[in-house]
Design a protein around this motif. Structure first.
Motif, short mmCIF file in Angstrom:
data_model
loop_
_atom_site.label_atom_id
_atom_site.label_comp_id
_atom_site.label_asym_id
_atom_site.label_seq_id
_atom_site.Cartn_x
_atom_site.Cartn_y
_atom_site.Cartn_z
N ILE A 153 0.82 -1.22 -0.04
CA ILE A 153 0.05 -0.10 -0.04
C ILE A 153 0.86 1.35 0.00
O ILE A 153 0.80 2.38 -0.82
CB ILE A 153 -0.91 0.12 1.15
CG1 ILE A 153 -1.69 -1.18 0.92
CG2 ILE A 153 -1.74 1.24 1.38
CD1 ILE A 153 -2.90 -1.29 2.27
N SER A 154 1.88 1.12 0.78
CA SER A 154 2.98 2.50 0.79
C SER A 154 3.60 2.75 -0.50
O SER A 154 3.76 3.92 -0.79
CB SER A 154 3.82 2.10 2.04
OG SER A 154 4.70 1.09 1.60
N VAL A 155 3.62 1.61 -1.40
CA VAL A 155 4.50 1.87 -2.51
C VAL A 155 3.32 2.52 -3.56
O VAL A 155 3.80 3.44 -4.24
CB VAL A 155 4.70 0.30 -3.28
CG1 VAL A 155 5.04 0.70 -4.81
CG2 VAL A 155 5.99 -0.02 -2.63
N ILE A 156 1.96 2.34 -3.37
CA ILE A 156 1.20 2.86 -4.32
C ILE A 156 0.62 4.25 -4.08
O ILE A 156 0.48 4.89 -4.85
CB ILE A 156 0.06 1.57 -4.84
CG1 ILE A 156 0.77 0.35 -5.48
CG2 ILE A 156 -0.92 2.25 -5.77
CD1 ILE A 156 -0.15 -0.70 -5.78
N ILE A 157 0.22 4.16 -3.10
CA ILE A 157 -0.74 5.47 -2.68
C ILE A 157 0.24 5.97 -1.51
O ILE A 157 -0.38 7.20 -1.15
CB ILE A 157 -1.97 5.07 -1.94
CG1 ILE A 157 -1.90 4.26 -0.85
CG2 ILE A 157 -2.77 4.48 -3.04
CD1 ILE A 157 -3.35 3.91 -0.05
N ASP A 158 1.31 5.69 -1.24
CA ASP A 158 2.18 6.61 -0.20
C ASP A 158 1.53 7.01 1.12
O ASP A 158 1.68 8.24 1.42
CB ASP A 158 2.72 7.90 -0.98
CG ASP A 158 3.87 8.54 -0.44
OD1 ASP A 158 4.65 7.86 0.26
OD2 ASP A 158 4.06 9.62 -0.70
N LEU A 324 2.78 -2.39 -10.92
CA LEU A 324 1.08 -1.72 -10.96
C LEU A 324 1.49 -0.22 -11.02
O LEU A 324 0.72 0.26 -11.55
CB LEU A 324 0.40 -2.15 -9.81
CG LEU A 324 0.15 -3.75 -9.64
CD1 LEU A 324 -0.71 -4.01 -8.38
CD2 LEU A 324 -0.86 -4.23 -10.77
N GLN A 325 2.48 0.06 -10.07
CA GLN A 325 2.63 1.52 -10.01
C GLN A 325 3.01 2.29 -11.08
O GLN A 325 2.80 3.38 -11.51
CB GLN A 325 3.52 1.91 -8.79
CG GLN A 325 3.83 3.16 -8.37
CD GLN A 325 2.80 4.28 -8.01
OE1 GLN A 325 1.66 3.81 -7.95
NE2 GLN A 325 3.17 5.48 -8.07
N TYR A 326 4.13 1.70 -11.67
CA TYR A 326 4.90 2.27 -12.74
C TYR A 326 4.39 1.86 -14.41
O TYR A 326 5.03 2.45 -15.23
CB TYR A 326 6.42 2.16 -12.55
CG TYR A 326 6.79 2.74 -11.21
CD1 TYR A 326 7.05 4.21 -11.31
CD2 TYR A 326 7.01 2.13 -10.09
CE1 TYR A 326 7.33 4.83 -9.99
CE2 TYR A 326 7.39 2.71 -8.91
CZ TYR A 326 7.74 4.05 -8.76
OH TYR A 326 7.80 4.87 -7.82
N LEU A 327 3.80 0.95 -14.24
CA LEU A 327 3.62 0.44 -15.78
C LEU A 327 2.24 0.39 -16.27
O LEU A 327 1.53 0.03 -17.10
CB LEU A 327 4.12 -1.09 -16.01
CG LEU A 327 5.72 -1.33 -15.70
CD1 LEU A 327 6.19 -2.79 -15.96
CD2 LEU A 327 6.38 -0.28 -16.52
N VAL A 330 -3.01 5.05 -13.28
CA VAL A 330 -3.19 5.52 -11.94
C VAL A 330 -4.65 4.48 -11.50
O VAL A 330 -4.68 3.64 -10.52
CB VAL A 330 -3.41 6.64 -11.58
CG1 VAL A 330 -3.96 6.83 -10.05
CG2 VAL A 330 -2.07 7.50 -11.80
N TYR A 331 -5.74 4.35 -12.21
CA TYR A 331 -6.98 3.92 -11.98
C TYR A 331 -6.69 2.46 -11.79
O TYR A 331 -7.65 1.73 -11.18
CB TYR A 331 -8.05 4.44 -12.61
CG TYR A 331 -8.01 4.14 -14.21
CD1 TYR A 331 -8.66 3.08 -14.79
CD2 TYR A 331 -7.38 4.98 -14.99
CE1 TYR A 331 -8.50 2.77 -16.10
CE2 TYR A 331 -6.99 5.04 -16.36
CZ TYR A 331 -7.71 3.71 -16.61
OH TYR A 331 -7.56 3.44 -18.19
#
Length: 578
Positions: A153-158, A324-327, A330-331
């Motif tokens: 979770i911390s990786v994607i929504i910080d 998921l985050q970089y490739l 966002v949605y």
């Protein structure tokens, strides 16, 4: 990294939906079980879980955050690849073997937890000893996946890792607390659907990113790193086999598995559920494998992630959320995050309920309070759900080697509980003396073999050992399987030796201080006084039971034919006649 309000909203909505389903399931089934067996209804759901819900909940129990993240990581890491992603095949075979050999005898005898047959045959002391590795496995597994979820979770929504771990644990603990197995089962249906949908939606977007090379090419050719299909070196073949047997055979003796088996409508349905879950595990691993392959096929310097790549930053274990985050847009990444969250919660709730069930029934009730009321047992279960949930959360936040602890505890499940389960179900004549000896031998051989994840140095150096770059000793020899086999044969040999010595008169009956041979096998000592003093547990509630139809459960999820199921065992016939 910017704080993503949309991601936080998506996670909150997802968590509220899961909590709502859990509370709804608890309300819908609140009258399940008569007034005298509400605790059993919480543990095994009234034994009327049908194929649809049962198949989903058994699959979701295995397809957890560690399963998905670990499979993607194994495929991504250079020099390992798909060849070392053993969990999908290993756990699927585990479920098949469990269905073929273990589900039917356990379900047909009407046990309530996995530890019941041990306490019935070996006594409450041995049941307490076996509870220790079983509890460690469940608790450290829940802690490990809570920890993985917080990092994801911390990786994607910080947001703060600790906050995400605490909230996730609270949600899982809350619906497990109010509904028991029914809440866990119904939320598993929703969670498994979210896992499947969320990951499969993410794969096409990640695969079509401009920085990603064709995964068919990178599977067999070196582009950015070694081919992601991987290979097994000749020196590592024994390590591979040791880990494979650990997953396949060590995946059977878990309360989370047998809780589903024992909650099924019949012994036959218990077997079918195992086979359905085996297929489900394979299917659910496919998107994780593809995401790992995508990570190995990406030029990370052409993405916002930059250089160096994840493996160089020692973030290979986070390759799934990084993809998921970089490739992905966002949605889409939020859909994937919901899938990972669902996977974690579907495993964590099962572990917490499993640990609570074993403690309330096998430790509190059968060992200390055999006359405890059903209401008392229910409250003990609720309290321990809170305690175990809080403990798993604390370990996820505080322990630096949660995964190392889980690896060691899962090894103990394989080395200690699996051979004991074989003996108690299939080897006639084993007794408490053999069980204790096998327990101790297996434990000693495992501990003395060392554990790299905990920096535990070995005391026994098996052939093929080596020292890695961090000066940690690593064993290539399959010493875990050796320890398991040693535990099994020690149990059998010591049991038969003790039986021979006592029954032949070589040792006097008074030396049978555990009442494991004389009181059990010699007719002249099987009087009422001996049985009353015996620590072995022989309770009517361990006798087989017929499944009961829950009028509050939707007929869609109920196996109606199973209500006519009658076990042909002599024990059941006697119970019915009485």
């Amino acid at each position: 990294m910017a704080f993503h309000v949309e991601g936080l909203v998506a996670i909150v909505v997802f968590y509220l939906a899961i909590l709502a389903v859990g509370i709804w399931a608890a309300w819908k089934t609140k009258n399940t079980g008569s007034e005298g067996d509400r605790s059993e209804a919480i543990i095994v759901g009234g034994r009327d879980i049908g194929l649809l819900v049962g198949g989903f909940t058994m699959t979701a129990t295995w397809v957890g955050g560690g399963y998905i993240n670990g499979t993607a990581e194994a495929v991504y890491v250079p020099d390992y690849g798909l060849a070392w992603a053993q969990a999908p095949i290993g756990y699927s075979l585990s479920l098949i073997l469990g269905g073929l050999f273990f589900a039917k005898p356990m379900r047909s005898k009407g046990y309530v937890t996995m530890l019941d047959p041990f306490q019935q045959l070996y006594g409450k002391r041995m049941g307490g000893l076996l509870f220790i590795p079983a509890l460690m496995g469940e608790m450290f597994w829940a802690a490990a996946i809570f920890s993985a979820l917080g990092a994801t979770i911390s990786v994607i929504i910080d947001i703060n890792v600790n906050i995400s771990v605490i909230i996730s644990a609270l949600i899982a603990t809350m619906y497990t607390l109010v509904g028991g197995l029914y809440s866990v089962a119904y939320t598993d249906v929703v969670q498994l659907f979210c896992i499947f949908l969320g990951l499969w939606i993410s794969v096409p977007f990640a695969m079509s990113h401009p920085a990603v090379t064709d995964i068919g090419l990178t599977a067999v050719h070196r582009v950015y790193q070694a081919p992601w299909l991987g290979s097994i070196n000749s020196l590592d073949i024994y390590t591979w086999l040791d880990n494979f047997f650990l997953l396949t055979l060590g995946g059977i003796p878990w309360q989370a598995y047998f809780q589903r088996v024992l909650s099924s409508s019949s012994a036959t349905y218990a077997q079918v559920l195992s086979f359905l879950a085996a297929f489900g595990c394979l299917v659910m691993a496919i998107p994780a494998v593809l995401i790992g392959a995508i990570g190995a096929s990406t030029a990370w310097n052409q993405t916002d992630y930059g250089v160096p790549d994840p493996k160089s930053k020692k973030e290979a274990d986070m390759i799934l959320p990084i993809v998921l985050q970089y490739l992905c847009p966002v949605y889409i990444s939020f859909f994937g995050l919901g899938a990972v969250s669902a996977a974690v919660m579907s495993s964590a709730d099962s572990s917490i309920l499993s640990a609570s069930s074993m403690f309330a029934r096998n430790i509190y009730q059968l060992s200390f309070r055999q006359n405890a009321s059903d209401r008392e047992i229910v409250w003990v279960m609720r309290i321990t759900v809170l305690l175990f949930g809080a403990s798993a959360t604390a370990m996820a936040l505080l322990a630096s080697s949660v995964y190392g602890l889980w690896y060691l505890s899962s090894d103990l499940v394989y080395i200690i509980i699996f051979p004991q389960l074989l003996c108690v179900l299939f080897i006639k004549g084993t007794n408490t003396y053999g069980a204790i000896a096998g327990y101790l031998f297996g434990l000693v051989l495992r501990i003395t073999g060392g554990e790299p994840y905990l920096y535990l140095q070995p005391l026994i150096y098996y052939p093929g050992w080596y020292q890695d770059d961090n000066n940690i000793y690593v064993q290539r020899f399959p010493f875990k399987t050796l320890a398991m086999l040693t535990s099994f044969f020690t149990n059998v040999m010591v049991s038969y030796l003790a039986k021979y010595l006592f029954e032949s008169g070589t040792l006097p009956p008074k030396l049978d201080f555990l009442d494991a041979v004389v009181a059990r096998y010699s007719r002249e000592h099987m009087d009422k006084a001996t049985l009353v003093k015996s620590d072995n547990i022989v309770l009517n509630e361990l006798a087989p039971v017929n499944p009961r139809h829950s009028l509050t459960l939707s007929s869609t999820f109920t196996n109606k034919e199973a209500f006519n199921y009658v076990d042909s065992s002599p024990e059941l016939s006697n119970t019915e006649d009485n």
